[in-house]
Design a protein around this motif. Structure first.
Motif, PDB file in Angstrom:
ATOM      1  N   GLY A 167       4.755   9.438  -3.045  1.00 33.26           N
ATOM      2  CA  GLY A 167       4.647  10.620  -4.050  1.00 33.26           C
ATOM      3  C   GLY A 167       3.234  11.310  -3.882  1.00 33.26           C
ATOM      4  N   SER A 168       2.051  10.660  -3.404  1.00 29.97           N
ATOM      5  CA  SER A 168       0.773  11.158  -3.540  1.00 29.97           C
ATOM      6  C   SER A 168       0.788  12.336  -2.530  1.00 29.97           C
ATOM      7  N   PRO A 169      -0.301  13.455  -2.962  1.00 33.05           N
ATOM      8  CA  PRO A 169      -0.386  14.605  -1.915  1.00 33.05           C
ATOM      9  C   PRO A 169      -0.618  14.100  -0.655  1.00 33.05           C
ATOM     10  N   ALA A 170      -0.254  14.574   0.366  1.00 30.84           N
ATOM     11  CA  ALA A 170      -0.446  14.330   1.770  1.00 30.84           C
ATOM     12  C   ALA A 170      -2.128  14.255   2.041  1.00 30.84           C
ATOM     13  N   TRP A 171      -2.700  15.277   1.392  1.00 34.60           N
ATOM     14  CA  TRP A 171      -4.335  15.158   1.652  1.00 34.60           C
ATOM     15  C   TRP A 171      -4.997  13.873   1.269  1.00 34.60           C
ATOM     16  N   ARG A 172      -4.419  13.478  -0.043  1.00 35.23           N
ATOM     17  CA  ARG A 172      -5.101  12.200  -0.508  1.00 35.23           C
ATOM     18  C   ARG A 172      -4.512  11.036   0.254  1.00 35.23           C
ATOM     19  N   ILE A 173      -3.335  10.979   0.746  1.00 34.49           N
ATOM     20  CA  ILE A 173      -3.104   9.927   1.784  1.00 34.49           C
ATOM     21  C   ILE A 173      -3.924  10.036   2.868  1.00 34.49           C
ATOM     22  N   GLY A 174      -4.021  11.032   3.397  1.00 34.12           N
ATOM     23  CA  GLY A 174      -4.826  11.143   4.595  1.00 34.12           C
ATOM     24  C   GLY A 174      -6.268  10.620   4.423  1.00 34.12           C
ATOM     25  N   SER A 226       9.399   4.577   5.733  1.00 36.16           N
ATOM     26  CA  SER A 226      10.552   3.770   5.559  1.00 36.16           C
ATOM     27  C   SER A 226      10.966   4.151   4.078  1.00 36.16           C
ATOM     28  N   ILE A 227       9.976   4.219   3.117  1.00 35.27           N
ATOM     29  CA  ILE A 227      10.347   4.375   1.781  1.00 35.27           C
ATOM     30  C   ILE A 227      10.913   5.761   1.559  1.00 35.27           C
ATOM     31  N   ALA A 228      10.421   6.766   1.893  1.00 31.46           N
ATOM     32  CA  ALA A 228      10.681   8.168   1.931  1.00 31.46           C
ATOM     33  C   ALA A 228      12.248   8.319   2.571  1.00 31.46           C
ATOM     34  N   SER A 229      12.494   7.491   3.476  1.00 31.05           N
ATOM     35  CA  SER A 229      14.054   7.702   4.258  1.00 31.05           C
ATOM     36  C   SER A 229      15.031   6.878   3.088  1.00 31.05           C
ATOM     37  N   THR A 230      14.470   6.097   2.301  1.00 29.60           N
ATOM     38  CA  THR A 230      15.626   5.436   1.612  1.00 29.60           C
ATOM     39  C   THR A 230      15.612   6.135   0.238  1.00 29.60           C
ATOM     40  N   ARG A 231      15.069   7.395   0.181  1.00 32.99           N
ATOM     41  CA  ARG A 231      15.195   7.918  -1.228  1.00 32.99           C
ATOM     42  C   ARG A 231      15.962   9.258  -0.799  1.00 32.99           C
ATOM     43  N   VAL A 287      -3.885  -0.540  13.756  1.00 31.09           N
ATOM     44  CA  VAL A 287      -2.444  -1.271  13.421  1.00 31.09           C
ATOM     45  C   VAL A 287      -2.366  -1.066  12.058  1.00 31.09           C
ATOM     46  N   THR A 288      -3.299  -1.311  11.314  1.00 25.72           N
ATOM     47  CA  THR A 288      -3.049  -1.257   9.692  1.00 25.72           C
ATOM     48  C   THR A 288      -2.768   0.250   9.286  1.00 25.72           C
ATOM     49  N   THR A 289      -3.305   1.065   9.897  1.00 27.54           N
ATOM     50  CA  THR A 289      -3.245   2.491   9.692  1.00 27.54           C
ATOM     51  C   THR A 289      -1.396   2.733  10.103  1.00 27.54           C
ATOM     52  N   VAL A 290      -1.168   2.422  11.093  1.00 26.51           N
ATOM     53  CA  VAL A 290       0.192   2.707  11.766  1.00 26.51           C
ATOM     54  C   VAL A 290       1.113   2.063  10.871  1.00 26.51           C
ATOM     55  N   LEU A 291       0.889   0.928  10.332  1.00 21.56           N
ATOM     56  CA  LEU A 291       1.977   0.155   9.489  1.00 21.56           C
ATOM     57  C   LEU A 291       2.053   0.792   8.205  1.00 21.56           C
ATOM     58  N   ARG A 292       0.903   1.202   7.887  1.00 20.70           N
ATOM     59  CA  ARG A 292       0.725   1.983   6.447  1.00 20.70           C
ATOM     60  C   ARG A 292       1.645   3.170   6.548  1.00 20.70           C
ATOM     61  N   LEU A 293       1.677   3.927   7.506  1.00 20.58           N
ATOM     62  CA  LEU A 293       2.517   5.097   7.701  1.00 20.58           C
ATOM     63  C   LEU A 293       4.034   4.933   8.105  1.00 20.58           C
ATOM     64  N   LEU A 294       4.356   3.839   8.889  1.00 22.42           N
ATOM     65  CA  LEU A 294       5.625   3.452   8.796  1.00 22.42           C
ATOM     66  C   LEU A 294       6.297   2.989   7.595  1.00 22.42           C
ATOM     67  N   GLY A 295       5.465   2.369   6.648  1.00 17.44           N
ATOM     68  CA  GLY A 295       5.937   2.082   5.540  1.00 17.44           C
ATOM     69  C   GLY A 295       6.349   3.098   4.442  1.00 17.44           C
ATOM     70  N   LEU A 296       5.329   4.455   4.650  1.00 16.61           N
ATOM     71  CA  LEU A 296       5.492   5.348   3.782  1.00 16.61           C
ATOM     72  C   LEU A 296       6.790   5.987   4.344  1.00 16.61           C
ATOM     73  N   TRP A 336       0.894  -1.276   0.000  1.00 17.43           N
ATOM     74  CA  TRP A 336      -0.006  -0.021  -0.032  1.00 17.43           C
ATOM     75  C   TRP A 336       0.878   1.291   0.140  1.00 17.43           C
ATOM     76  N   ALA A 337       2.081   1.096   0.874  1.00 14.88           N
ATOM     77  CA  ALA A 337       2.755   2.454   0.973  1.00 14.88           C
ATOM     78  C   ALA A 337       3.503   2.774  -0.341  1.00 14.88           C
ATOM     79  N   ASN A 338       3.885   1.602  -0.837  1.00 15.18           N
ATOM     80  CA  ASN A 338       4.543   1.762  -2.320  1.00 15.18           C
ATOM     81  C   ASN A 338       3.611   2.322  -3.476  1.00 15.18           C
ATOM     82  N   ARG A 339       2.593   2.044  -3.364  1.00 22.78           N
ATOM     83  CA  ARG A 339       1.440   2.707  -4.327  1.00 22.78           C
ATOM     84  C   ARG A 339       1.215   4.025  -4.266  1.00 22.78           C
ATOM     85  N   ARG A 340       1.323   4.385  -2.885  1.00 26.63           N
ATOM     86  CA  ARG A 340       0.942   5.780  -2.525  1.00 26.63           C
ATOM     87  C   ARG A 340       2.237   7.024  -2.276  1.00 26.63           C
TER      88      ARG A 340
END
Length: 486
Positions: A409-416, A481-486, A470-479, A403-407
């Motif tokens: 680069g999306s705007p913050a409001w859309r992720i929210g 993690s991905i952001a920190s590797t770029r 739990v799902t929401t927290v893991l999705r945020l952590l995924g986002l 889920w995080a990979n697919r989102r």
């Protein structure tokens, strides 16, 4: 004493469950009724056997009276110790106690020691509140539940932690009124705790002792008491997704509660119902009895009795709901019939009221409707809600990285917006006590109480909230993690 609301307010607790239960469909069977006259014992027993089977209650005791006679008294099922429930099994009757408290007050009214229409404050030293209007509350308004007292405007938790009725009344000194006395009906146990304390002051005896001397004793109710010190019922049950779990009552009250402290048996209640229909020994004058049964100008509620119409028949009824026991009593003034159903269980649905409705039908020669298992359907629906929420939550956890990979680069409001649905159950869970209190017309409900009669609902909402969070927290952590590797 923290307890479920009774009567009309008590049945409101189904609203939130029904809102979650689109699968609930009525399913009933019928039983042929006798063709007039007093119903034979066999007809009543056959109906009650079917009712026990369809509701799957752990235990129940029942009494039916007609004018001056007991038509039927019996018990079904078992208690928490595995003993058979009989007509002599002690049962907590919760707010059905209010009719006994009203009777105690009326005996003192007949004796000239209490005045119905004089302010309570003039007759009960120590009764004061942080609201000048409380000085105008009359005894009649207490018993009619039109005093203005409300769970929403008094500290009900502090009051119910008192060790005596005097302490209960003293704790009201910081409370206010929700309305001008005599103008609005609001079901509040404080009305009857104040009335019970008034009985103590006017009589010079403890409330429980006075009931034994002037109410239970004259009627021959030898197995009835107030509180658990003399007669202790077995543990009652709560239903958890179809499994009856034996549990201690939420709290034993150290004072003799006038709002819900009576412990009695079907045999004893039969004597009470006979007296309430104007037959057998009478505790008060006919005028006082009529006063107890008469509705106030504000609501179809008298003094410990509410007036309802059931299939065109006018009844006086009062329900009672604790956290492990349920009860309902009714009399039909037009025919002299009396009924009581008491169960050693409590759940999201009150089967006792439906069972009583069937007994009323039998008494009129009509075919009763056997309760069709609404409790089971409600709990099945809530179980499915919990199961689906857990499965979706598990799927969300497994796919959170995808889920995080697919989102990314999306705007913050859309992720929210994408994350918001998963968090919706969390505020619903956090606000459960407030929401249920609102649905119960402002009655105070605590988290501890929601683990009793409402356990299936609380569990289902908790699972949904946990899964979504739990799902929401893991999705945020995924986002992250991905952001920190770029």
């Amino acid at each position: 004493m923290k307890r479920k609301p009774s009567g009309w307010a008590g049945r409101t607790c189904l609203a939130v469950s029904l809102a979650l239960s689109p699968l609930l469909l009525s399913s009933v069977t019928t039983l042929a009724a006798p063709a007039g006259g007093e119903p034979p014992v066999s007809a009543i027993d056959s109906y009650l056997v079917q009712a026990m089977d369809s509701t799957a209650l752990p235990g129940m005791s029942v009494v039916v009276t007609h004018q001056g006679e007991v038509v039927y008294a019996g018990g079904y099922g078992h208690d928490s110790a595995g003993e058979p429930v009989t007509a002599h099994t002690p049962m907590r009757v919760a707010s059905v106690s209010k009719s006994f408290t009203a009777m105690a007050v009326m005996t003192l009214v007949d004796d000239g020691r209490i005045s119905l229409d004089e302010p309570v404050a003039r007759q009960l030293p120590g009764f004061r509140m942080a609201d000048s209007r409380s000085g105008r509350i009359t005894v009649r308004q207490l018993l009619n539940q039109t005093s203005g007292l409300s769970d929403a405007t008094i500290d009900i938790r502090e009051a119910e932690s008192a060790s005596s009725l005097a302490g209960y009344v003293a704790s009201l000194d910081t409370g206010t009124l929700a309305a001008e006395p005599g103008t609005r009906w609001a079901y509040c146990n404080a009305n009857y705790e104040v009335a019970a304390r008034l009985v103590e002051v006017a009589s010079g005896a403890r409330f429980g002792d006075y009931l034994r001397q002037r109410v239970f004793g004259p009627l021959g109710m030898s197995d009835s008491t107030v509180g658990d010190r003399v007669v202790r019922p077995a543990r009652g049950f709560n239903s958890l997704f179809g499994v009856w779990v034996a549990r201690p009552e939420l709290r034993d009250v150290p004072y003799g509660s006038g709002a819900g402290g009576v412990v009695t048996t079907a045999t004893d209640v039969g004597k009470w119902l006979i007296s309430q229909t104007g037959n057998g020994p009478q505790l008060v004058t006919p005028r006082s009895l009529n006063t107890m049964h008469a509705s106030s100008q504000v609501r179809d509620y008298g003094m410990g009795w509410g007036r309802e119409t059931m299939d065109g028949t006018s009844l006086l009824v009062h329900s009672g709901n604790l956290f492990t026991y349920t009860a309902v009593e009714a009399i039909v003034p037009g025919t002299g019939y009396g009924f009581a159903v008491m169960t050693n269980s409590a759940s999201l649905y009150d089967d006792a009221y439906e069972i009583l409705a069937g007994l009323v039908a039998i008494s009129q020669g009509r075919t009763p409707t056997v309760p069709g298992g609404w409790r089971q359907r409600i709990e099945l629906t809530l179980g499915l809600v919990a199961f689906v929420a857990a499965m979706l939550g598990g799927l969300g956890v497994v796919r959170s990285r995808r889920w995080a990979n697919r989102r990314t680069g999306s705007p913050a409001w859309r992720i929210g917006l994408r994350l918001a649905p998963g968090l919706l159950p969390l505020p619903l869970f956090a606000g459960c006590p407030t929401l249920i209190s609102f649905l119960m017309n402002g009655r105070t409900v605590t988290w501890e109480q929601l683990t009793y009669f409402a356990a299936p609902l609380t569990f289902a909402v908790a699972v949904a909230a946990a899964a979504g969070t739990v799902t929401t927290v893991l999705r945020l952590l995924g986002l992250r993690s991905i952001a920190s590797t770029r």
